[in-house]
Scaffold this motif. Structure first.
Motif, short mmCIF file in Angstrom:
data_model
loop_
_atom_site.label_atom_id
_atom_site.label_comp_id
_atom_site.label_asym_id
_atom_site.label_seq_id
_atom_site.Cartn_x
_atom_site.Cartn_y
_atom_site.Cartn_z
N VAL A 46 1.15 8.21 84.87
CA VAL A 46 -0.09 7.45 84.74
C VAL A 46 -0.78 7.83 83.44
CG1 VAL A 46 -2.36 7.00 85.75
CG2 VAL A 46 -0.34 7.20 87.22
N TYR A 47 -1.13 6.82 82.64
CA TYR A 47 -1.78 7.04 81.35
C TYR A 47 -3.28 6.74 81.39
CZ TYR A 47 2.71 7.83 79.21
OH TYR A 47 3.91 8.37 78.87
N ALA A 48 -3.68 5.78 82.22
CA ALA A 48 -5.10 5.43 82.29
C ALA A 48 -5.38 4.75 83.63
CB ALA A 48 -5.48 4.50 81.14
N THR A 49 -6.61 4.91 84.08
CA THR A 49 -7.05 4.25 85.32
C THR A 49 -8.44 3.68 85.11
OG1 THR A 49 -8.12 6.24 86.20
CG2 THR A 49 -5.78 5.93 86.74
N CYS A 50 -8.81 2.77 85.97
CA CYS A 50 -10.20 2.29 85.93
C CYS A 50 -10.61 1.77 87.29
CB CYS A 50 -10.41 1.22 84.85
SG CYS A 50 -10.07 -0.45 85.37
N GLU A 51 -11.90 1.74 87.50
CA GLU A 51 -12.55 1.05 88.61
C GLU A 51 -13.55 0.11 87.98
OE1 GLU A 51 -14.19 3.94 91.28
OE2 GLU A 51 -12.21 4.64 91.90
N ALA A 52 -13.59 -1.11 88.46
CA ALA A 52 -14.49 -2.10 87.88
C ALA A 52 -15.16 -2.93 88.97
CB ALA A 52 -13.73 -3.03 86.92
N THR A 53 -16.38 -3.35 88.67
CA THR A 53 -17.12 -4.27 89.52
C THR A 53 -17.33 -5.54 88.71
OG1 THR A 53 -18.24 -2.45 90.62
CG2 THR A 53 -19.24 -4.64 90.84
N LEU A 54 -17.01 -6.67 89.34
CA LEU A 54 -17.17 -7.96 88.67
C LEU A 54 -18.10 -8.84 89.50
CD1 LEU A 54 -13.98 -6.98 88.25
CD2 LEU A 54 -14.16 -8.87 86.64
N ALA A 55 -18.99 -9.53 88.82
CA ALA A 55 -19.92 -10.44 89.50
C ALA A 55 -19.32 -11.84 89.54
CB ALA A 55 -21.25 -10.48 88.75
N ASP A 56 -19.49 -12.51 90.66
CA ASP A 56 -19.09 -13.91 90.81
C ASP A 56 -20.24 -14.75 90.27
OD1 ASP A 56 -18.52 -16.50 91.64
OD2 ASP A 56 -17.71 -15.86 93.57
N VAL A 57 -20.16 -15.08 88.99
CA VAL A 57 -21.25 -15.80 88.32
C VAL A 57 -21.46 -17.17 88.96
CG1 VAL A 57 -22.05 -16.74 86.12
CG2 VAL A 57 -20.83 -14.55 86.18
#
Length: 94
Positions: free
Chosen positions: A73-84
């Motif tokens: 594993v080189y990189a990870t992320c957690e993201a929150t996206l809004a339903d515009v």
């Protein structure tokens, strides 16, 4: 690769998943990335992403960049996206 480029790959991956699976008109509102190892140029990596949870207006995701041959594993992320789109429809009703 520059850290910003790695984060862009993670951001685009999570956004495209949410666009296809849930909300064609979405926007990233929060992204936390961890770059664990240097990401080399001119090398193929595997990017995996999943939707972790969904509410009426948001989707939470996580993504991983790894070596397709050995799973490092080189990189990870957690993201929150809004339903515009959902937010705009709610505002129009008021």
């Amino acid at each position: 690769a520059h850290g910003g480029a790695v984060e862009t790959v993670l951001d685009e991956t999570t956004a495209e998943l949410v666009k296809c699976a849930r909300a064609p008109n979405c926007a990233t509102t929060e992204l936390t990335a961890k770059i664990l190892k240097p990401v080399a140029l001119h090398k193929t990596y595997k990017v995996e992403c999943e939707i972790v949870s969904v509410t009426d207006f948001r989707a939470r995701t996580k993504a991983v960049i790894s070596d397709p041959e050995n799973g490092t594993v080189y990189a990870t992320c957690e993201a929150t996206l809004a339903d515009v789109g959902a937010i705009m429809r709610t505002k129009r009703k008021k």
